[in-house]
Design an enzyme around this catalytic site. Sequence first.
Site, PDB file in Angstrom:
ATOM      1  N   LYS A  69       0.796  -1.233   0.000  1.00  0.00           N
ATOM      2  CA  LYS A  69       0.000   0.000   0.000  1.00  0.00           C
ATOM      3  C   LYS A  69       0.830   1.285   0.000  1.00  0.00           C
ATOM      4  O   LYS A  69       0.383   2.312  -0.525  1.00  0.00           O
ATOM      5  CB  LYS A  69      -0.951   0.012   1.197  1.00  0.00           C
ATOM      6  CG  LYS A  69      -2.083  -0.998   1.100  1.00  0.00           C
ATOM      7  CD  LYS A  69      -3.050  -0.824   2.252  1.00  0.00           C
ATOM      8  CE  LYS A  69      -4.264  -1.713   2.100  1.00  0.00           C
ATOM      9  NZ  LYS A  69      -5.281  -1.436   3.137  1.00  0.00           N
ATOM     10  N   GLY A 128      -4.371  -0.001  17.785  1.00  0.00           N
ATOM     11  CA  GLY A 128      -3.664  -0.409  16.583  1.00  0.00           C
ATOM     12  C   GLY A 128      -2.958   0.779  15.952  1.00  0.00           C
ATOM     13  O   GLY A 128      -3.350   1.932  16.172  1.00  0.00           O
ATOM     14  N   SER A 129      -1.910   0.497  15.175  1.00  0.00           N
ATOM     15  CA  SER A 129      -1.163   1.593  14.548  1.00  0.00           C
ATOM     16  C   SER A 129      -0.671   1.223  13.151  1.00  0.00           C
ATOM     17  O   SER A 129       0.233   1.856  12.616  1.00  0.00           O
ATOM     18  CB  SER A 129       0.034   1.993  15.423  1.00  0.00           C
ATOM     19  OG  SER A 129       0.916   0.888  15.615  1.00  0.00           O
ATOM     20  N   GLY A 130      -1.258   0.198  12.549  1.00  0.00           N
ATOM     21  CA  GLY A 130      -0.864  -0.232  11.216  1.00  0.00           C
ATOM     22  C   GLY A 130      -1.551   0.573  10.126  1.00  0.00           C
ATOM     23  O   GLY A 130      -2.079   1.670  10.353  1.00  0.00           O
ATOM     24  N   MET A 132      -4.401   0.167   8.371  1.00  0.00           N
ATOM     25  CA  MET A 132      -5.813   0.479   8.524  1.00  0.00           C
ATOM     26  C   MET A 132      -6.042   1.473   9.654  1.00  0.00           C
ATOM     27  O   MET A 132      -6.943   2.311   9.584  1.00  0.00           O
ATOM     28  CB  MET A 132      -6.618  -0.797   8.771  1.00  0.00           C
ATOM     29  CG  MET A 132      -8.120  -0.561   8.896  1.00  0.00           C
ATOM     30  SD  MET A 132      -8.887   0.124   7.409  1.00  0.00           S
ATOM     31  CE  MET A 132      -9.179  -1.369   6.478  1.00  0.00           C
TER      32      MET A 132
END
Length: 271
Positions: A69, A128-130, A132
């Site tokens: 991405k 979360g920190s990815g 998405m």
Amino acid sequence: MPILNKDMTLCISLSGRPSNIGTRFHNYLYEELGLNFVYKAFSTDDLAGAIAGVRALGIRGCSVSMPFKEDVMAMVDEIESSAKAIDSVNTIVNASGRLVASNTDFEAIATLIERHQLDPGSSVLVRGSGGMAKAVVAAFHEAGFRDLTVLARNEGSGQALADKYGYGFAGVDPAPGHKILVNVTPLGMVGAQSEEFSFSAEQIGLARSVFDVVAFPSETPLIRVARSAGKQVITGAEVIALQAAAQFEKYTGQALSEEQVRRASEFSRKS
């Protein structure tokens, strides 16, 4: 599906771990609408070569998943605001050899925030920190939310994501009380972590809304518990359906009804 022919328009996906989800969603609708299109999933060890092939072969649309991405951004001609907002691409449209990139994950989440009438005055906890998580945090920021905390084990990426939008960061669970909880981790996903919870019972109990981006299963343990507790819930199945519908419209020029999206989504989740 029409019989394969030389005039058929090809759309593809590129992913480190291809699945049948997008393939089934798009091809179901091509057949229903009588479109001379076909959709095929691929993986690759040569991203630059694959994108050059999209351009050279006239492939109309290309869905981009992890781990491509961010790297793909240097390989396109134009990056729309939805992808610029999070430095991540999940959709490429080939407009007569010009590759235009966007991010329909971001667009889908922004739509769901509005559709479910989430209150911008509410406190938000995003776990979360990815990739998405970037889309989630950026969409909440664009919608005017000012009180948001990024909760992540990875201090580097979590702090960077929070700092980008002027939000708080936590490396361990903060005190319960956030009104909107958002899980953007694999916890609850089919597999080894399928019965794990991203938030505690007390956090869920004090929340008004619970949003889980995990799409498979659509009823994760978190969503089941939140729903049974009478909380407003937003599921990952809603995200994946909306983002795929947005891709479909970009590729074909045809907008879909909510009923068409629902049917295609149900079909795509069948084993």
